[in-house]
Scaffold this active site. Structure first.
Site, mmCIF file in Angstrom:
data_model
loop_
_atom_site.group_PDB
_atom_site.id
_atom_site.type_symbol
_atom_site.label_atom_id
_atom_site.label_comp_id
_atom_site.label_asym_id
_atom_site.label_seq_id
_atom_site.Cartn_x
_atom_site.Cartn_y
_atom_site.Cartn_z
ATOM 1 N N ALA A 140 0.807 -1.224 0.000
ATOM 2 C CA ALA A 140 0.000 0.000 0.000
ATOM 3 C C ALA A 140 0.840 1.274 0.000
ATOM 4 C CB ALA A 140 -0.941 -0.013 1.196
ATOM 5 N N GLU B 258 10.253 -5.636 -3.632
ATOM 6 C CA GLU B 258 9.193 -6.352 -2.918
ATOM 7 C C GLU B 258 9.618 -7.815 -2.769
ATOM 8 O OE1 GLU B 258 6.335 -8.183 -1.099
ATOM 9 O OE2 GLU B 258 6.429 -5.992 -1.181
ATOM 10 N N CYS C 292 -6.309 -6.764 4.120
ATOM 11 C CA CYS C 292 -7.527 -6.785 4.935
ATOM 12 C C CYS C 292 -8.583 -7.712 4.347
ATOM 13 C CB CYS C 292 -8.105 -5.380 5.057
ATOM 14 S SG CYS C 292 -6.976 -4.172 5.788
ATOM 15 N N ARG D 22 4.194 1.485 -16.081
ATOM 16 C CA ARG D 22 4.199 2.918 -15.784
ATOM 17 C C ARG D 22 5.614 3.401 -15.462
ATOM 18 N NH1 ARG D 22 0.775 4.731 -11.522
ATOM 19 N NH2 ARG D 22 0.324 6.559 -12.778
ATOM 20 N N ASP E 141 2.580 0.490 8.042
ATOM 21 C CA ASP E 141 2.603 -0.239 9.310
ATOM 22 C C ASP E 141 3.948 -0.187 10.022
ATOM 23 O OD1 ASP E 141 0.067 -0.869 8.557
ATOM 24 O OD2 ASP E 141 0.427 -3.004 8.219
ATOM 25 N N TYR F 44 -32.158 11.129 8.796
ATOM 26 C CA TYR F 44 -33.149 10.303 9.479
ATOM 27 C C TYR F 44 -34.247 9.881 8.519
ATOM 28 C CZ TYR F 44 -37.527 9.182 11.738
ATOM 29 O OH TYR F 44 -38.709 8.571 12.060
#
Length: 461
Positions: free
Chosen positions: A17, A41, A51, A78, A293, A436
């Site tokens: 991320a 990576e 998640c 890219r 993180d 409401y």
């Protein structure tokens, strides 16, 4: 004599991320002729939703690739030199370079940088216990982890699963295994599940999970993983009992992955995360940024630094870093600690401070707890929810909200998150003009009911 500016090189450590958001944003702002981007990576995948792994394991998401926002090939298209299955093993701050190793071939390379982004994430807590590395014992942090767990579930004839830990990952994996038809036991060292809640709210989660057929074992410390034929896990042992397990899932939590940063002499906080300024630049280092993180962030309610491992923050950090690397300017002001989760049909939410957080921060506070419904009581499908609210005793400033309930409960915490960010008092909250209609809310939304009760408690205190 050439007047073209020298091309800078950005090196990114970590391809999920924060890392790839930063790389992509920097590429939008600077063309390849101005900025070369090299990203490392160590896994096979990039830019994916960790998640979402419990929902892939549980079958709600059918395909792994649905969790991938952008593949390595898309990033390379890219003009980002993305090197997967390559692990950075050293940061040489003085020499402005990093050393990497190809995991499949072993070749090592030094790569220089003008600007560096550290996005190494967090590592799952894996206690040093007998049997912890046995086949059938799984952590769940990456897509590779999720695939390995699914492979085990498909190959296992038995139907007993033990989840170690009852935080977000623990309860979500308990749900996933229920969906897979397993008999699930959750072993938790705390007095109640979900330590991110106060114990009285965690008790509601415990009762609901027990009602779903999940065996809850609280106040228990796992001492070892017992193995059987072929060395595979067969049970989880505590001081008092053994629980049969054809598969064991570790959901004990995570810690910042900052070993590289520590060895490089970069500043770490009390929770082990990197320390940055509001631009996400590592403190004391002009050309090094960090996010996700592996960092600590400012808690806007308590004013202290804390470690929160959430994809929402990680993506925002990446956008901020990419903007600053690319010559623009952006900041990340901090967090209020908002998080939501679910186990089967039970929704769980929190934002701001728990009671022990407020006490640790030296704040005097009042608490109120109310029960209400997700819709007008007479409208079909109205479900009960419990809302707990903390407010500062003298000023009435909102300090935190926790919600446990069924459909329509969890996302109500967003109202409280906005109020916390704005520094609102509970009295100011009672005047909020919320939507409401009977299918969506009672006349007084549950969060506002809690705010009204908190106002009374502040005045009485």
């Amino acid at each position: 004599m050439s007047t073209e500016p020298a091309r800078e090189r950005l090196v990114v450590i970590g391809g999920d991320a924060t890392g790839m958001s930063a790389a992509s944003q920097a590429r939008r702002l600077k063309a390849p002729a101005e900025l070369e981007i090299v990203a490392f990576e160590r896994g096979h995948f990039t830019s994916y939703s960790a998640c979402g792994i419990p929902y892939w394991v549980g079958g709600q998401v059918s395909e792994r690739d649905e969790l991938i926002a952008r593949s390595p090939e898309e990033h390379r298209a890219r003009d980002i030199d993305l090197r997967t299955r390559t692990e950075v093993t050293e940061i040489d701050v003085a020499g402005r370079r990093v050393r990497s190793r190809e995991l499949d071939g072993g070749a090592e390379t030094w790569t220089s940088y003008d600007k560096l982004v550290i996005a190494t994430g967090a590592r799952p807590v894996r206690p040093d216990l007998p049997g912890i590395d046995a086949p059938g014992v799984h952590g769940v942090q990456t897509l590779d982890d999720g695939q390995a767990l699914l492979d085990t579930l498909r190959a296992t004839e038995g139907r007993h699963a033990v989840v170690v830990g009852a935080g977000y990952i623990g309860v979500e994996m308990a749900e996933a295994l229920i969906h897979r038809g397993y008999e699930v036991t959750v072993v938790n060292r705390g007095a109640e599940p979900m330590s991110t809640l106060d114990a009285d709210m965690g008790r509601l989660v415990h009762e609901a999970m027990t009602g779903m057929g999940i065996t809850m074992v609280d106040d228990a410390e796992v001492t070892k993983i017992l193995t059987g034929d072929g060395g595979r896990a067969r049970a989880v042992a505590t001081d008092d009992a053994e629980y049969p397990a054809d598969v064991v899932v570790l959901g004990i939590g995570v810690r910042p992955e900052t070993g590289l940063a520590r060895e490089a002499g970069l500043p770490l906080g009390a929770h082990g995360g990197l320390l940055t300024d509001r631009a996400m630049r590592v403190c004391g280092h002009e050309d090094i940024w960090a996010g996700g993180d592996c960092v600590e962030v400012l808690d806007l309610v308590s004013g202290s630094e804390r470690h929160i491992a959430l994809g929402t923050h990680a993506n925002k950090h990446g956008q901020v870093i990419g903007a600053n690397v690319g010559g623009d300017y952006a900041t990340f002001p901090g967090v209020v600690g908002t998080a939501v989760s679910k186990v089967c049909d039970l929704e769980i939410a929190r934002t701001g401070l728990r009671e022990k957080d407020a006490h640790r921060a030296g704040l005097q506070y009042v608490t109120v707890t109310i029960e209400s419904t997700s819709r007008a009581g007479y409208y079909p499908g109205a479900a009960l929810m419990t809302v707990k609210m903390l407010a500062e005793r003298r000023t009435g400033r909102l300090l935190g909200v926790q919600i446990v309930g069924r459909e329509g409960a969890a996302k109500r915490v967003d109202v409280a998150a906005v109020a916390l960010t704005a520094g609102m008092t509970v009295e100011q909250m009672t005047a909020l003009d919320l939507g409401y209609a009977p299918p969506f809310s009672p006349v007084w939304d549950p969060v506002l009911v809690a705010a009204r009760k908190a106002v009374a408690a502040v005045r009485a205190g």
